[in-house]
Design a protein around this motif. Structure first.
Motif, PDB file in Angstrom:
ATOM      1  N   VAL A 193       2.270  -1.995   0.795  1.00 30.54           N
ATOM      2  CA  VAL A 193       3.141  -0.815   0.804  1.00 30.54           C
ATOM      3  C   VAL A 193       3.536  -0.428  -0.619  1.00 30.54           C
ATOM      4  N   ASN A 197       2.307   2.874  -2.813  1.00 26.35           N
ATOM      5  CA  ASN A 197       3.342   3.825  -3.234  1.00 26.35           C
ATOM      6  C   ASN A 197       3.371   4.023  -4.751  1.00 26.35           C
ATOM      7  N   GLU A 224       3.499   5.726   7.965  1.00 20.35           N
ATOM      8  CA  GLU A 224       2.926   6.491   6.866  1.00 20.35           C
ATOM      9  C   GLU A 224       3.466   7.916   6.877  1.00 20.35           C
ATOM     10  N   THR A 226       4.123  11.389   3.705  1.00 18.51           N
ATOM     11  CA  THR A 226       3.722  11.906   2.397  1.00 18.51           C
ATOM     12  C   THR A 226       4.971  12.200   1.582  1.00 18.51           C
ATOM     13  N   ARG A 232       0.324   9.796  -0.404  1.00 19.75           N
ATOM     14  CA  ARG A 232       0.679   8.835   0.642  1.00 19.75           C
ATOM     15  C   ARG A 232       1.998   8.143   0.313  1.00 19.75           C
ATOM     16  N   LEU A 234       4.078   5.016   2.101  1.00 17.83           N
ATOM     17  CA  LEU A 234       4.128   4.013   3.159  1.00 17.83           C
ATOM     18  C   LEU A 234       5.543   3.466   3.287  1.00 17.83           C
ATOM     19  N   ASP A 243      -1.936  -3.329   9.909  1.00 13.13           N
ATOM     20  CA  ASP A 243      -3.026  -2.432   9.533  1.00 13.13           C
ATOM     21  C   ASP A 243      -4.251  -3.232   9.074  1.00 13.13           C
TER      22      ASP A 243
END
Length: 292
Positions: A193, A197, A224, A226, A232, A234, A243
Motif C-alpha cells: 500500500v 502510494n 483502491e 484515486t 492510484r 490504496l 490481493d
C-alpha cells in the motif's frame, strides 16, 4: 536507552515464539466456529484493547481458545509515536492482560493516535527525524521494560510524507530495532500500500529492512481509489481478500526469510470462517514451499 543487560534479561524471560504457520485474527462472530470445529490453524491473534476488562463473554471464549492454540496480542492504542508520554494506565492494563494469557507474541504499530487528552481512533504517520527516533526508542524501551518481554513493531501503511523527514522509513525502523532490541512485525500489505502510494519499489523496501528481526508477518486486503491527480491510491482497510500482488510479494519475502508466523487479517466486511480458513491454507502452501 535500554542497556544490553536489560535486553538480555528480557530475552531470558521470553515465551516461545509463534509457530511458523498461518494464523487468523480471532473475531467474536467466529468463536463458536473455532470451538466446534477445532480447525487446524497455527495460532490466533486478537486486538489487546478489546480485552482490557476484567471479565465478560470475550474473555470466556478467549480463555477456552487459548487452552488449545498459541496466541498473539496485537495492540492498537499505545501511540508509540505520540509526542506525549505513554499512558501508564494503558500499559498497566496491557501488563495484566499479558500476564493472564501469556501470549507467544505482543506487537504494536509504528504510529501515533493520541495528542494530550485527545485519542484519535486511527494509526497516524510520523515524521522520520532524530527527535521522533529518540522518542520512539524511549517508548519502545518503556514498553519492553514494563512488560519484561520483547515487543514487535509493525511497519505502517501511509498516505502522505513529511517534508521534515531526514530518514527513510526503512532506515528509521532499522535504527529503532538496533537501539531497542525489539522485533519486526512485517505487514506485507502495508508495504505494498505505502509503496504504491509513494511510487516506490515494494521489494526494494523489503530488502532495506532488517529481515533477521522479523517475528511475524501480516497479510490483508486493501481498497483502491484515486487521488486528486488521478493516480492510484490504496487504502489499508482490511476489508477485502488478499490481493494477488500482495501474495507475490509475500512469496518473495519468504524466499529471503524462510517460513515465519503469518497472520491473515480481516477487520471489516468479515466473511464466513471458511473463507478465512481458505486464505490461511493458501498461506500454509507458501510456507511449505519456503521450507522445502
Amino acid at each position: 536507552m535500554m542497556t544490553l543487560s536489560s535486553r538480555q534479561a528480557i530475552s531470558q524471560t521470553q515465551a516461545p515464539g509463534l509457530p511458523s504457520r498461518a494464523g487468523l485474527g480471532l473475531k467474536n462472530e467466529h468463536f463458536s466456529d473455532v470451538l466446534q470445529s477445532a480447525p487446524d490453524i497455527g495460532f490466533f491473534e486478537v486486538h489487546a484493547e478489546n480485552y482490557m476488562v476484567a471479565g465478560g463473554p470475550f474473555h470466556h471464549y478467549l480463555g477456552l481458545i487459548r487452552e488449545q492454540y498459541p496466541l498473539s496480542l496485537h495492540g492498537v492504542g499505545l501511540s508509540i509515536g505520540g509526542e506525549g508520554a505513554l499512558s501508564r494506565e494503558h500499559l498497566a492494563r496491557l501488563a495484566v492482560l499479558i500476564d493472564r494469557y501469556q501470549p507467544q507474541s505482543f506487537s504494536e504499530h509504528l504510529a501515533w493516535s493520541s495528542h494530550g487528552p485527545v485519542f484519535l481512533n486511527d494509526l497516524l504517520p510520523l515524521a522520520y527525524d532524530t527527535d521522533t527516533l529518540n522518542r520512539v526508542c524511549e517508548h519502545v524501551d518503556q514498553v519492553q521494560s514494563t512488560l519484561k518481554r520483547q515487543m514487535l513493531l509493525e511497519n505502517p501503511s501511509t498516505y502522505l510524507q513529511f517534508q521534515r523527514s531526514t530518514l527513510d522509513e526503512t532506515d528509521f525502523i532499522r535504527e529503532v530495532i538496533r537501539r531497542t532490541g525489539c522485533g519486526l512485525l512485517l505487514d506485507v500489505n502495508n508495504v505494498y500500500v505505502s509503496c504504491i502510494n509513494h511510487r516506490r519499489d515494494p521489494l526494494a523496501y523489503i530488502d532495506a529492512l532488517p529481515l533477521h528481526a522479523v517475528g511475524e508477518i501480516h497479510l490483508a486486503g486493501f481498497a483502491e481509489d484515486t487521488d486528486s491527480l488521478g493516480d492510484r491510491l490504496l487504502i489499508d482497510d482490511h476489508g477485502a481478500p488478499i490481493d494477488d500482488a500482495v501474495w507475490r510479494l509475500y512469496e518473495q519475502l519468504l524466499a529471503r526469510t524462510g517460513p515465519k508466523a503469518t497472520l491473515i487479517e480481516r477487520d471489516n466486511q468479515v466473511p464466513a470462517f471458511s473463507v478465512l480458513m481458505a486464505e490461511a491454507r493458501q498461506a500454509e502452501w507458501h510456507l511449505a514451499r519456503a521450507s522445502s
